[in-house]
Design an enzyme around this catalytic site. Structure first.
Site, PDB file in Angstrom:
ATOM      1  N   LYS A  40       0.836  -1.224   0.000  1.00  0.00           N
ATOM      2  CA  LYS A  40       0.000   0.000   0.000  1.00  0.00           C
ATOM      3  C   LYS A  40       0.859   1.257   0.000  1.00  0.00           C
ATOM      4  O   LYS A  40       0.664   2.141  -0.826  1.00  0.00           O
ATOM      5  CB  LYS A  40      -0.914   0.005   1.238  1.00  0.00           C
ATOM      6  CG  LYS A  40      -1.604   1.334   1.470  1.00  0.00           C
ATOM      7  CD  LYS A  40      -2.477   1.355   2.703  1.00  0.00           C
ATOM      8  CE  LYS A  40      -1.837   1.878   3.955  1.00  0.00           C
ATOM      9  NZ  LYS A  40      -1.700   3.310   4.134  1.00  0.00           N
ATOM     10  N   ASN A  41       1.815   1.325   0.937  1.00  0.00           N
ATOM     11  CA  ASN A  41       2.524   2.594   1.101  1.00  0.00           C
ATOM     12  C   ASN A  41       3.533   2.868  -0.020  1.00  0.00           C
ATOM     13  O   ASN A  41       3.998   3.993  -0.166  1.00  0.00           O
ATOM     14  CB  ASN A  41       3.168   2.682   2.490  1.00  0.00           C
ATOM     15  CG  ASN A  41       2.085   2.897   3.550  1.00  0.00           C
ATOM     16  OD1 ASN A  41       0.956   3.281   3.237  1.00  0.00           O
ATOM     17  ND2 ASN A  41       2.422   2.628   4.806  1.00  0.00           N
ATOM     18  N   CYS A  62      -5.098   8.325   8.938  1.00  0.00           N
ATOM     19  CA  CYS A  62      -5.416   7.727  10.241  1.00  0.00           C
ATOM     20  C   CYS A  62      -5.168   8.695  11.395  1.00  0.00           C
ATOM     21  O   CYS A  62      -4.152   9.395  11.406  1.00  0.00           O
ATOM     22  CB  CYS A  62      -4.549   6.482  10.451  1.00  0.00           C
ATOM     23  SG  CYS A  62      -5.081   5.067   9.502  1.00  0.00           S
ATOM     24  N   ARG A 104       0.063  15.162  12.562  1.00  0.00           N
ATOM     25  CA  ARG A 104       0.791  14.729  11.359  1.00  0.00           C
ATOM     26  C   ARG A 104       1.241  15.956  10.566  1.00  0.00           C
ATOM     27  O   ARG A 104       0.661  16.290   9.527  1.00  0.00           O
ATOM     28  CB  ARG A 104      -0.063  13.755  10.541  1.00  0.00           C
ATOM     29  CG  ARG A 104      -0.457  12.533  11.375  1.00  0.00           C
ATOM     30  CD  ARG A 104      -1.145  11.451  10.584  1.00  0.00           C
ATOM     31  NE  ARG A 104      -0.232  10.717   9.732  1.00  0.00           N
ATOM     32  CZ  ARG A 104      -0.583   9.652   9.028  1.00  0.00           C
ATOM     33  NH1 ARG A 104      -1.823   9.202   9.096  1.00  0.00           N
ATOM     34  NH2 ARG A 104       0.295   9.035   8.258  1.00  0.00           N
ATOM     35  N   ASP A 145       3.691   0.488  12.023  1.00  0.00           N
ATOM     36  CA  ASP A 145       2.440  -0.004  11.422  1.00  0.00           C
ATOM     37  C   ASP A 145       2.107  -1.442  11.843  1.00  0.00           C
ATOM     38  O   ASP A 145       1.004  -1.924  11.573  1.00  0.00           O
ATOM     39  CB  ASP A 145       2.508   0.091   9.888  1.00  0.00           C
ATOM     40  CG  ASP A 145       2.619   1.536   9.419  1.00  0.00           C
ATOM     41  OD1 ASP A 145       2.401   2.445  10.240  1.00  0.00           O
ATOM     42  OD2 ASP A 145       2.946   1.748   8.234  1.00  0.00           O
ATOM     43  N   ARG A 160      -9.268   0.248   3.789  1.00  0.00           N
ATOM     44  CA  ARG A 160      -8.328   1.200   3.190  1.00  0.00           C
ATOM     45  C   ARG A 160      -6.987   0.536   2.893  1.00  0.00           C
ATOM     46  O   ARG A 160      -6.244   1.019   2.031  1.00  0.00           O
ATOM     47  CB  ARG A 160      -8.091   2.382   4.142  1.00  0.00           C
ATOM     48  CG  ARG A 160      -9.258   3.351   4.242  1.00  0.00           C
ATOM     49  CD  ARG A 160      -8.869   4.576   5.054  1.00  0.00           C
ATOM     50  NE  ARG A 160      -7.474   4.880   4.809  1.00  0.00           N
ATOM     51  CZ  ARG A 160      -6.580   5.183   5.752  1.00  0.00           C
ATOM     52  NH1 ARG A 160      -6.940   5.234   7.004  1.00  0.00           N
ATOM     53  NH2 ARG A 160      -5.331   5.441   5.435  1.00  0.00           N
TER      54      ARG A 160
HETATM   55  C1  EPZ Z   1       4.017   6.990   6.483  1.00  0.00           C
HETATM   56  O1  EPZ Z   1       3.319   8.087   7.040  1.00  0.00           O
HETATM   57  C2  EPZ Z   1       3.003   5.873   6.346  1.00  0.00           C
HETATM   58  N1  EPZ Z   1       1.925   6.321   5.463  1.00  0.00           N
HETATM   59  C3  EPZ Z   1       2.445   5.471   7.717  1.00  0.00           C
HETATM   60  O2  EPZ Z   1       1.636   4.331   7.534  1.00  0.00           O
HETATM   61  C4  EPZ Z   1       3.608   5.095   8.639  1.00  0.00           C
HETATM   62  O3  EPZ Z   1       3.111   4.895   9.948  1.00  0.00           O
HETATM   63  C5  EPZ Z   1       4.668   6.201   8.673  1.00  0.00           C
HETATM   64  O4  EPZ Z   1       5.082   6.546   7.325  1.00  0.00           O
HETATM   65  C6  EPZ Z   1       5.910   5.809   9.446  1.00  0.00           C
HETATM   66  O5  EPZ Z   1       6.467   4.639   8.900  1.00  0.00           O
HETATM   67  C7  EPZ Z   1       2.103   6.321   4.160  1.00  0.00           C
HETATM   68  O6  EPZ Z   1       3.137   5.911   3.642  1.00  0.00           O
HETATM   69  C8  EPZ Z   1       0.960   6.791   3.330  1.00  0.00           C
HETATM   70  P1  EPZ Z   1       6.323  10.132   8.497  1.00  0.00           P
HETATM   71  P2  EPZ Z   1       3.951   9.530   7.013  1.00  0.00           P
HETATM   72  O7  EPZ Z   1       6.360  11.394   7.728  1.00  0.00           O
HETATM   73  O8  EPZ Z   1       4.773   9.680   5.789  1.00  0.00           O
HETATM   74  C9  EPZ Z   1       6.992  13.359  12.007  1.00  0.00           C
HETATM   75  C10 EPZ Z   1      -0.264   2.981   7.714  1.00  0.00           C
HETATM   76  O9  EPZ Z   1      -0.758   2.424   8.722  1.00  0.00           O
HETATM   77  N2  EPZ Z   1       6.950  14.360  10.898  1.00  0.00           N
HETATM   78  O10 EPZ Z   1       7.414   9.129   8.302  1.00  0.00           O
HETATM   79  O11 EPZ Z   1       2.862  10.502   7.256  1.00  0.00           O
HETATM   80  C11 EPZ Z   1       5.625  12.724  12.247  1.00  0.00           C
HETATM   81  O12 EPZ Z   1       4.855  13.510  13.120  1.00  0.00           O
HETATM   82  C12 EPZ Z   1       0.225   4.418   7.778  1.00  0.00           C
HETATM   83  O13 EPZ Z   1      -0.163   2.425   6.619  1.00  0.00           O
HETATM   84  C13 EPZ Z   1       7.256  15.671  11.168  1.00  0.00           C
HETATM   85  O14 EPZ Z   1       7.537  16.074  12.312  1.00  0.00           O
HETATM   86  O15 EPZ Z   1       4.911   9.434   8.290  1.00  0.00           O
HETATM   87  C14 EPZ Z   1       6.007  11.368  12.808  1.00  0.00           C
HETATM   88  O16 EPZ Z   1       6.240  11.486  14.187  1.00  0.00           O
HETATM   89  C15 EPZ Z   1      -0.184   5.102   9.042  1.00  0.00           C
HETATM   90  N3  EPZ Z   1       7.222  16.575  10.136  1.00  0.00           N
HETATM   91  C16 EPZ Z   1       7.335  11.041  12.121  1.00  0.00           C
HETATM   92  O17 EPZ Z   1       7.825  12.287  11.609  1.00  0.00           O
HETATM   93  C17 EPZ Z   1       6.929  16.223   8.858  1.00  0.00           C
HETATM   94  O18 EPZ Z   1       6.932  17.070   7.962  1.00  0.00           O
HETATM   95  C18 EPZ Z   1       7.229  10.050  10.981  1.00  0.00           C
HETATM   96  O19 EPZ Z   1       6.237  10.487  10.054  1.00  0.00           O
HETATM   97  C19 EPZ Z   1       6.626  14.864   8.603  1.00  0.00           C
HETATM   98  C20 EPZ Z   1       6.639  13.954   9.638  1.00  0.00           C
END
Ligand code: EPZ
Length: 418
Positions: A22-23, A117, A122, A305, A397
């Site tokens: 998915k991701n 989610c 986020r 995840d 989803r």
């Molecule tokens: C991706 O989300 C995945 N979603 C998530 O999977 C997954 O949990 C996550 O990566 C971590 O592996 C998709 O790929 C669509 P991040 P993403 O940016 O990209 C902080 C699932 O269940 N952060 O790696 O949104 C954030 O708050 C979903 O399939 C900032 O501070 O996650 C978090 O603590 C849920 N500023 C950490 O980084 C930013 O600009 C990691 O977030 C971006 C993120």
């Protein structure tokens, strides 16, 4: 509204095929926007609601799409709008990849802020930092992000936090920037490598994906290509954990065992038998396993995840388990639901303390988000009596044909439409 009904207690036996990730797929489809010549044929696309949502979003801006079973043909040559503002865009997280892709190709985009989610705050500050460093002007007004640049010029960008989304989004924009871009402190998840490989198949010049530093040399244009999405690490992990929890023996096919190492290692530490063979892993369990300590980390650490599905398994492990959730601050919403089934869990901030119980008991529970839904399915499969899961739209989803896949392994699970 759908409800999943599960009669727990059956062991799982047989083989299950894992679908495309998915991701990875939710980033690869928007990445196809960057192809100004020829179409992309993308195989191993999972049949899930997040993908259907993206298909509608892409059609809304003028892409032509054709689906044949698990493959999608995306023709982006005649995109008519750089403005993505539908309910679908607001509903899903990955719609933010349209910002990087449209910015890269058209130097301009207006995309409504994404949903996804409810697992914590986020922010997208790191995405914005990257776009601005490449020369874009970014504004957020009326719930939408507008990015605009006369030219995108390659530069060095050091991310403050390791972010999957920011790494991919800035990589998308930088593929067509002038000169060299170096991204540091990037995410290394398998889907980062998959998106980079897809972009390289379209003619991009990206090196280092899967390490801490990604180097991109901008190219003038990208063209369509044929590509196949990698298998879903998280879906595979979910079936591994379900087998461990229910007892039995299941071979999980179409996986990359390397991507599952952190999950296999924890199952083995609990006393469960996990073996690898080519592109499959086999999990064998007699339902006797002990509690562990678990910390979620960016790849190659234990994936956040899989934390929620894993916590369902730990509710019935012998002794105490401790989970530290280091990525998302609100990823324990499923705990209250597990408690309705008799689990003994205390949450303190980002830590959950689980004291194993002899058995869970069936109850009416809610999938509060996608992976919480997977956790509820596993809890239902091991509980005595009947479990009814509400909020199934979250599960749909991200998990293709979940009830058919579990039924084929011997589970009693069915869907009721209300
Ligand atoms: C991706 O989300 C995945 N979603 C998530 O999977 C997954 O949990 C996550 O990566 C971590 O592996 C998709 O790929 C669509 P991040 P993403 O940016 O990209 C902080 C699932 O269940 N952060 O790696 O949104 C954030 O708050 C979903 O399939 C900032 O501070 O996650 C978090 O603590 C849920 N500023 C950490 O980084 C930013 O600009 C990691 O977030 C971006 C993120």
């Amino acid at each position: 509204m759908s409800i999943l009904k599960i009669k727990g207690g059956n062991p799982l036996f047989g083989k299950v095929e894992i679908s495309g990730a998915k991701n990875a797929a939710v980033a690869i489809l928007p990445a196809a926007i960057l192809a100004s010549k020829n179409h992309c044929t993308i195989d191993n696309i999972p049949n899930i609601e997040d993908i259907h949502c993206l298909e509608r979003i892409l059609e809304g801006i003028g892409c032509k799409l054709e689906r044949n079973e698990n493959s999608l043909i995306v023709d982006s040559t005649n995109i008519s709008s750089i403005n993505a503002n539908t309910e679908d865009v607001r509903k899903m997280r990955a719609s933010y990849y349209l910002i990087g892709a449209l910015l890269g190709r058209f130097k301009k985009a207006r995309v409504e802020l994404p949903g996804g989610c409810p697992i914590g705050v986020r922010p997208i500050d790191q995405h914005i930092k990257g776009f601005e460093a490449l020369g874009a002007h970014v504004t957020i007004e009326h719930g939408a992000v507008t990015v605009e640049a006369d030219r995108l010029i390659g530069t060095n960008i050091f991310f403050d936090v390791v972010s999957v989304g920011a790494t991919i989004n800035v990589m998308l924009a930088a593929t067509l920037a002038e000169g060299n871009t170096i991204l540091e402190n990037v995410a290394k998840e398998p889907h980062i490598v998959d998106v980079a490989n897809f972009l390289n198949s379209m003619g991009a010049n990206i090196k280092g994906a899967g390490t801490d530093i990604i180097r991109i040399t901008g190219v003038k244009e990208l063209k369509g290509c044929n590509y196949s999405v990698i298998p879903d690490q998280i879906e595979a992990g979910t079936y591994m954990i379900a087998t461990a929890a229910c007892g039995g023996e299941v071979t999980i096919n179409n996986v990359i065992p390397k991507h599952l190492e952190s999950i296999s290692a924890k199952l083995i530490e609990m006393g469960i038998n996990v073996t690898e063979d080519g592109d499959s892993v086999t999990v064998k369990s007699n339902k006797e396993f002990k509690g562990i300590t678990l910390k979620t980390q960016p790849y190659p650490g234990f994936p956040t995840d899989v934390q929620q599905p894993m916590s369902s398994l730990l509710t019935v492990a012998s002794g105490r388990s401790i989970i530290n959730e280091n990525i998302w601050e609100s990823r324990f919403k499923h705990v209250d639901e597990l408690k309705k089934m008799g689990a003994n869990i205390k949450v303190e901030g980002r830590t959950a303390i689980l004291d194993g119980v002899d058995a869970l008991t069936g109850a009416v529970v809610k999938a509060t988000d996608l992976r919480a839904g997977a956790a509820m399915v596993i809890a239902g499969l091991i509980a005595t009596g009947e479990t009814r899961i509400l909020g199934v739209e979250h599960i749909d989803r991200g998990y293709p044909n979940i009830e058919e896949k579990f039924k084929s392994l011997g589970a009693e699970i069915s869907r009721e439409e209300k």
